[in-house]
Design an enzyme around this catalytic site. Structure first.
Site, PDB file in Angstrom:
ATOM      1  CB  SER A 143      26.374  61.434 -14.728  1.00  0.00           C
ATOM      2  OG  SER A 143      25.836  62.324 -14.066  1.00  0.00           O
ATOM      3  CE1 TYR A 176      31.687  61.573 -12.312  1.00  0.00           C
ATOM      4  CE2 TYR A 176      29.793  63.202 -11.858  1.00  0.00           C
ATOM      5  CZ  TYR A 176      30.496  61.746 -11.962  1.00  0.00           C
ATOM      6  OH  TYR A 176      29.197  60.879 -11.847  1.00  0.00           O
TER       7      TYR A 176
HETATM    8  P1  NAP Z   1      31.117  54.873  -5.942  1.00  0.00           P
HETATM    9  O1  NAP Z   1      30.392  54.397  -4.569  1.00  0.00           O
HETATM   10  O2  NAP Z   1      32.552  55.826  -5.550  1.00  0.00           O
HETATM   11  O3  NAP Z   1      31.936  53.823  -6.584  1.00  0.00           O
HETATM   12  C1  NAP Z   1      32.723  53.787  -7.653  1.00  0.00           C
HETATM   13  C2  NAP Z   1      33.536  52.486  -7.853  1.00  0.00           C
HETATM   14  O4  NAP Z   1      34.512  52.628  -8.744  1.00  0.00           O
HETATM   15  C3  NAP Z   1      34.309  51.914  -6.601  1.00  0.00           C
HETATM   16  O5  NAP Z   1      33.941  50.565  -6.648  1.00  0.00           O
HETATM   17  C4  NAP Z   1      35.623  52.322  -6.864  1.00  0.00           C
HETATM   18  O6  NAP Z   1      36.618  51.373  -6.420  1.00  0.00           O
HETATM   19  C5  NAP Z   1      35.767  52.197  -8.557  1.00  0.00           C
HETATM   20  N1  NAP Z   1      36.944  52.603  -9.011  1.00  0.00           N
HETATM   21  C6  NAP Z   1      37.288  54.051  -9.097  1.00  0.00           C
HETATM   22  N2  NAP Z   1      38.240  54.110  -9.712  1.00  0.00           N
HETATM   23  C7  NAP Z   1      38.778  52.589 -10.316  1.00  0.00           C
HETATM   24  C8  NAP Z   1      39.825  52.290 -10.810  1.00  0.00           C
HETATM   25  N3  NAP Z   1      40.817  53.062 -11.203  1.00  0.00           N
HETATM   26  N4  NAP Z   1      39.769  51.110 -11.208  1.00  0.00           N
HETATM   27  C9  NAP Z   1      38.967  50.256 -10.721  1.00  0.00           C
HETATM   28  N5  NAP Z   1      37.717  50.831  -9.944  1.00  0.00           N
HETATM   29  C10 NAP Z   1      37.875  52.020  -9.868  1.00  0.00           C
HETATM   30  O7  NAP Z   1      30.343  55.402  -6.966  1.00  0.00           O
HETATM   31  P2  NAP Z   1      28.686  55.257  -7.602  1.00  0.00           P
HETATM   32  O8  NAP Z   1      27.939  56.231  -7.094  1.00  0.00           O
HETATM   33  O9  NAP Z   1      28.470  53.875  -7.202  1.00  0.00           O
HETATM   34  O10 NAP Z   1      28.950  55.601  -9.239  1.00  0.00           O
HETATM   35  C11 NAP Z   1      29.053  54.328 -10.102  1.00  0.00           C
HETATM   36  C12 NAP Z   1      28.872  54.858 -11.359  1.00  0.00           C
HETATM   37  O11 NAP Z   1      27.707  55.777 -11.525  1.00  0.00           O
HETATM   38  C13 NAP Z   1      29.929  55.896 -11.811  1.00  0.00           C
HETATM   39  O12 NAP Z   1      30.355  55.971 -13.196  1.00  0.00           O
HETATM   40  C14 NAP Z   1      29.408  57.255 -11.514  1.00  0.00           C
HETATM   41  O13 NAP Z   1      30.021  58.357 -12.413  1.00  0.00           O
HETATM   42  C15 NAP Z   1      27.848  56.967 -11.968  1.00  0.00           C
HETATM   43  N6  NAP Z   1      26.944  58.021 -11.381  1.00  0.00           N
HETATM   44  C16 NAP Z   1      26.566  58.093 -10.232  1.00  0.00           C
HETATM   45  C17 NAP Z   1      25.799  59.050  -9.744  1.00  0.00           C
HETATM   46  C18 NAP Z   1      25.314  59.054  -8.103  1.00  0.00           C
HETATM   47  O14 NAP Z   1      24.569  59.907  -7.892  1.00  0.00           O
HETATM   48  N7  NAP Z   1      26.148  58.291  -7.173  1.00  0.00           N
HETATM   49  C19 NAP Z   1      25.074  59.672 -10.612  1.00  0.00           C
HETATM   50  C20 NAP Z   1      25.428  59.579 -11.900  1.00  0.00           C
HETATM   51  C21 NAP Z   1      26.399  58.848 -12.446  1.00  0.00           C
HETATM   52  P3  NAP Z   1      37.398  51.788  -4.915  1.00  0.00           P
HETATM   53  O15 NAP Z   1      36.195  51.296  -4.014  1.00  0.00           O
HETATM   54  O16 NAP Z   1      38.591  51.138  -5.122  1.00  0.00           O
HETATM   55  O17 NAP Z   1      37.498  53.148  -4.852  1.00  0.00           O
END
Ligand code: NAP
Length: 243
Positions: free
Chosen positions: A142, A166
């Site tokens: 991120s 985070y």
């Molecule tokens: P999200 O919708 O909350 O999805 C996160 C995923 O990670 C979910 O499938 C969750 O599964 C899974 N997860 C969490 N803990 C886990 C574990 N212990 N074992 C296996 N799976 C696990 O988040 P997202 O926004 O799509 O984020 C995806 C990536 O992009 C992350 O690395 C995040 O830091 C990065 N990111 C996101 C943003 C943003 O604006 N959204 C910005 C910068 C970076 P469950 O459904 O079981 O909880």
């Protein structure tokens, strides 16, 4: 061995991870949907298959040694190798999390998932990746992990809220990505960090401004780098992100 590219995406049941898997499916790849919850994993696999993807479920909790070992065995049995690993799963630990008030347990949980989880999964998958002709590892990071962006003043603002868990976990992940690239230099493995931008997902209560599909694009780009491409770097759609 399968001619199709074999990929694994962690946390692929929703959000950006799901769209990374969908994008890989559209490329004709065989994609493992790494997810810890049986129902959410099954539903995602079903949706991806309905869209024509060659998707398969991989039970996977990145914080659990036995789960990660079993996931590697599942891919070994199914494909005998792994071409692309996307370490996407992450948690925020909940906000607010200012350093002056944070519960140390929050930091432990976040680092266990976002950093140690990535190391655990990567090392379990490395023997399979080493059997690939063009192995690629993408760590979903991120922009909040960029110390340059966290500390900038003047006309620009620091990115994201003040965060003890985070944002530093993504800084740690970036540093680890660079160390992996050093360790793996001399191999065909390319490992990079990617920033998806500010994406509307569960992670931020859907406050993001980009779609999960837009957020997935950087991971797909880094997953399809040509041989000899960059490694140990941090990218977003617009180019290199400063550390
Ligand atoms: P999200 O919708 O909350 O999805 C996160 C995923 O990670 C979910 O499938 C969750 O599964 C899974 N997860 C969490 N803990 C886990 C574990 N212990 N074992 C296996 N799976 C696990 O988040 P997202 O926004 O799509 O984020 C995806 C990536 O992009 C992350 O690395 C995040 O830091 C990065 N990111 C996101 C943003 C943003 O604006 N959204 C910005 C910068 C970076 P469950 O459904 O079981 O909880």
């Amino acid at each position: 061995m399968s001619e199709r590219t074999i990929a694994l995406v962690t946390g692929a049941n929703k959000g950006i991870g799901y769209e990374i898997a969908a994008g890989m499916g559209a490329l004709g790849w065989s994609v493992g949907v790494g997810a810890r919850d049986t129902q959410r994993r099954g539903a995602a696999v079903e949706r991806l298959r309905a869209a024509g993807a060659d998707a398969f479920g991989v039970p996977l909790d990145v914080t659990d040694d036995a789960s990660v070992t079993a996931a590697a065995q599942l891919i070994e049995d199914r494909a005998g190798r792994l071409d692309v690993l996307v370490n996407n799963a992450a948690v925020t630990g909940g906000m607010p999390q200012e350093p002056t008030r944070v519960d140390p347990a929050t930091i432990r949980t976040v680092v266990e998932t976002n950093v140690i989880g990535v190391i655990r999964v990567t090392n379990a998958m490395l023997p399979l990746l080493r059997r690939s002709a063009s192995p690629r590892i993408v760590n979903m990071s991120s922009g909040v992990g960029s110390l340059t962006r966290q500390s900038r003043g003047g006309g620009e603002q620091a990115v994201g809220p003040v965060s003890a868990a985070y944002a530093p976990s993504k800084t740690f992940l970036n540093a680890v990505t660079l160390q992996y690239a050093r360790d793996l230099s001399g191999t065909d493995i390319l490992i990079n960090a990617g920033c998806p931008g500010y994406v509307a997902t569960d992670l931020n209560g859907f406050s993001g401004v980009r779609t999960p599909e837009q957020g997935a694009a950087i991971a797909l780009r880094l997953a399809t780098l040509p041989d000899g491409g960059p490694t140990g770097q941090f990218f977003e759609d617009a180019g290199v992100v400063p550390w």
